[in-house]
Design a protein around this motif. Structure first.
Motif, PDB file in Angstrom:
ATOM      1  N   GLU A   1       5.774   9.221   9.668  1.00  0.00           N
ATOM      2  CA  GLU A   1       5.250   8.172   8.792  1.00  0.00           C
ATOM      3  C   GLU A   1       6.207   7.906   7.633  1.00  0.00           C
ATOM      4  O   GLU A   1       6.326   6.775   7.154  1.00  0.00           O
TER       5      GLU A   1
ATOM      6  N   SER B   1       3.944  10.558  -5.358  1.00  0.00           N
ATOM      7  CA  SER B   1       3.417   9.204  -5.558  1.00  0.00           C
ATOM      8  C   SER B   1       4.282   8.354  -6.478  1.00  0.00           C
ATOM      9  O   SER B   1       4.183   7.125  -6.459  1.00  0.00           O
TER      10      SER B   1
ATOM     11  N   LYS C   1       0.829  -1.211   0.000  1.00  0.00           N
ATOM     12  CA  LYS C   1       0.000   0.000   0.000  1.00  0.00           C
ATOM     13  C   LYS C   1       0.865   1.263   0.000  1.00  0.00           C
ATOM     14  O   LYS C   1       0.454   2.310   0.503  1.00  0.00           O
ATOM     15  N   THR C   2       2.039   1.199  -0.591  1.00  0.00           N
ATOM     16  CA  THR C   2       2.984   2.313  -0.525  1.00  0.00           C
ATOM     17  C   THR C   2       2.409   3.602  -1.101  1.00  0.00           C
ATOM     18  O   THR C   2       2.573   4.682  -0.521  1.00  0.00           O
ATOM     19  N   THR C   3       1.724   3.530  -2.250  1.00  0.00           N
ATOM     20  CA  THR C   3       1.196   4.752  -2.865  1.00  0.00           C
ATOM     21  C   THR C   3       0.192   5.441  -1.941  1.00  0.00           C
ATOM     22  O   THR C   3       0.230   6.668  -1.765  1.00  0.00           O
ATOM     23  N   ASN C   4      -0.694   4.662  -1.322  1.00  0.00           N
ATOM     24  CA  ASN C   4      -1.643   5.248  -0.369  1.00  0.00           C
ATOM     25  C   ASN C   4      -0.916   5.924   0.788  1.00  0.00           C
ATOM     26  O   ASN C   4      -1.305   7.010   1.239  1.00  0.00           O
ATOM     27  N   ARG C   5       0.127   5.288   1.268  1.00  0.00           N
ATOM     28  CA  ARG C   5       0.879   5.843   2.394  1.00  0.00           C
ATOM     29  C   ARG C   5       1.596   7.133   1.983  1.00  0.00           C
ATOM     30  O   ARG C   5       1.649   8.099   2.755  1.00  0.00           O
TER      31      ARG C   5
ATOM     32  N   ASP D   1       8.769   5.575   8.957  1.00  0.00           N
ATOM     33  CA  ASP D   1       8.221   4.212   9.035  1.00  0.00           C
ATOM     34  C   ASP D   1       8.231   3.545   7.657  1.00  0.00           C
ATOM     35  O   ASP D   1       8.570   2.361   7.534  1.00  0.00           O
ATOM     36  N   LEU D   2       7.850   4.312   6.640  1.00  0.00           N
ATOM     37  CA  LEU D   2       7.833   3.768   5.280  1.00  0.00           C
ATOM     38  C   LEU D   2       9.248   3.454   4.797  1.00  0.00           C
ATOM     39  O   LEU D   2       9.475   2.446   4.125  1.00  0.00           O
TER      40      LEU D   2
ATOM     41  N   HIS E   1      -0.778  15.014   5.212  1.00  0.00           N
ATOM     42  CA  HIS E   1      -0.412  15.453   6.570  1.00  0.00           C
ATOM     43  C   HIS E   1       0.454  16.710   6.500  1.00  0.00           C
ATOM     44  O   HIS E   1       0.271  17.642   7.284  1.00  0.00           O
TER      45      HIS E   1
ATOM     46  N   ALA F   1      -0.955   9.909   1.840  1.00  0.00           N
ATOM     47  CA  ALA F   1      -1.356  10.294   3.198  1.00  0.00           C
ATOM     48  C   ALA F   1      -0.285  11.178   3.841  1.00  0.00           C
ATOM     49  O   ALA F   1      -0.607  12.168   4.526  1.00  0.00           O
ATOM     50  N   ILE F   2       0.963  10.846   3.615  1.00  0.00           N
ATOM     51  CA  ILE F   2       2.076  11.645   4.145  1.00  0.00           C
ATOM     52  C   ILE F   2       2.034  13.055   3.564  1.00  0.00           C
ATOM     53  O   ILE F   2       2.187  14.055   4.289  1.00  0.00           O
TER      54      ILE F   2
END
Length: 446
Positions: free
Chosen positions: A64, A111, A41-45, A67-68, A52, A48-49
């Protein structure tokens, strides 16, 4: 040569990539070109980053991001490569936090890192596992316009670059490319839209004149119904490009709607296969009409749709009603899925919820407007629909206890679509599946 595209779930970890390497090894004699999505789910993360950061939560965004980064380090072991990419990403995130807004160009820049990293990681893992591989940056050959987040390829130039660059490399090693990403003629990174890795695979396949394009995912192929809605669907062994395109547009998640277009032009078969069950033959999509004793090939669903009802007695006996309506949708760049009209009323469906308020505000200047949310388009797709009388009657008999809000047949000769409330979706699909798939043509279904 063949193209093998692996989705995010197929390359979500080092173990998954090892499984992919085993699959690719079995196809080495056919000179595979591998296209990969971002890991998991990297693109979603990433998106989201970015959100934020622009919303003033800079520290949360950077946490985040760390974390990624740790995830990619853990699954790749490529410390220098991962560090370099995440340093660039961190600079982007800090810039977004300062600006407090994110442009489409910035969305593409952020992305794109998922596929840029996954393709490098997969190529490196292949080498470690004894599969000779070479990484190739898709942005060097996928040339697009500057419509960021939904870029359209310049096909003549893209095909020329692919034909010049890829076949010589594929003769010696497995070429690994990132899907989803491209670049303008000036070298600015763009993306092809969500799910665009399938599109990349089809473009590359067309560019090299591949003998087939394989889309490896986490399901056994196209099914007669979405397993998330009802269990017990049957695998479709073979279908036509036309049927696949209709199914993809109206909600079949295993294929990006644009995927089949370059393949259709070059008459290249597309296979949908399961990376977790490579022994299953999957679904084969071909140019020719696929004859079947079943009227319907599959049922697709497009959820979270808004039904917009427009009424104006002032337009009775007047011309220009539809023109005024569609000029508004054009200004908001909002596509319409289904349409039903009389002289003074129009009902249509859209899924661009962000534009609804502005659209309705302008429509209310000359008409009464009501909106019904949480609607679903259910589509029956099959080449035989155009030839078989009584299909609509069978549909309404099956749905005798469900309120059908809108129906469309004729715009596409192989698609009968209708709208029901989202709460009725499961019951509607179950009833239709029982009606149209009691008996199966064994040459077409399993």
């Amino acid at each position: 040569m063949i193209v093998m595209k692996f989705g995010g779930s197929s390359v979500e970890s080092a173990a998954a990539i090892e499984r992919v390497a085993g699959i690719v090894r079995d196809y080495l004699a056919r000179q595979p070109v591998v296209v990969v999505s971002a890991m998991g789910k990297t693109t979603n993360r990433l998106l989201a980053i970015a959100n934020h950061a622009v919303q003033g939560r800079r520290d949360e965004a950077l946490k985040e991001l760390l974390d990624l980064k740790q995830f990619h380090l853990r699954e790749s072991g490529m410390e220098r490569t991962v560090d370099e990419h995440f340093q660039e990403l961190a600079e982007l995130v800090r810039g977004l936090a300062v600006l407090g807004e994110i442009s489409p160009r910035a969305v593409d820049a952020v992305s794109s890192f998922g596929e840029r990293l996954s393709s490098l990681i997969v190529a490196n893992h292949f080498e470690k596992l004894g599969v000779k591989a070479v990484h190739f940056d898709s942005r060097k050959v996928i040339v697009t316009d500057n419509r960021h987040t939904q870029a359209a390829p310049s096909f003549p130039e893209t095909y020329r670059r692919i034909a010049d660059a890829i076949p010589p490399l594929a003769m010696r090693r497995v070429v690994v490319m990132g899907g989803f990403i491209g670049a303008t003629a000036d070298g600015v990174t763009t993306t092809l839209g969500r799910g665009g890795s399938d599109f990349t695979a089809s473009i590359v396949g067309a560019g090299i004149g591949a003998e087939e394009i394989q889309i490896w995912t986490d399901v056994d192929g196209m099914l007669t119904a979405d397993p998330r809605i009802i269990p017990g669907g049957h695998r479709v062994r073979v279908c036509s490009f036309s049927e696949a395109a209709e199914l993809a547009y109206f909600g079949a998640k295993v294929l990006h709607p644009a995927t089949v277009l370059p393949a259709v032009e070059k008459n290249i078969p597309v296979l949908i296969l399961n990376s977790r069950r490579p022994q299953v033959e999957g679904t084969r999509i071909i140019a020719e009409t696929v004859h079947s004793t079943n009227v319907v090939k599959a049922i697709a669903c497009k959820t979270d749709i808004a039904l917009v009802n427009i009424h104006s007695m002032r337009m009775l006996m007047a011309h220009g009603f539809l023109r005024r309506i569609f000029e508004i949708f054009d200004r908001y760049e909002t596509p319409v899925d289904m349409l039903a009209t009389t002289e003074v009323s129009v009902s249509l469906t859209i899924d661009a919820h962000h534009a609804i308020e502005g659209i309705c505000r302008e429509l209310c200047e000359f008409s009464e407007v009501s909106i019904e949310r949480n609607q679903t388009i259910v589509s029956l797709v099959g080449e035989n629909i155009r030839y078989q009388p009584g299909v609509a009657a069978r549909v309404f008999n099956a749905l005798d206890s469900i309120n059908v809000r809108m129906i469309s047949q004729g715009a596409s000769l192989l698609n009968l679509s209708f709208v029901v409330a989202g709460d009725d979706l499961r019951q509607a699909v179950s009833a239709l599946h029982d009606e149209f798939f009691r008996e199966l043509d064994p040459a077409v279904f399993e």
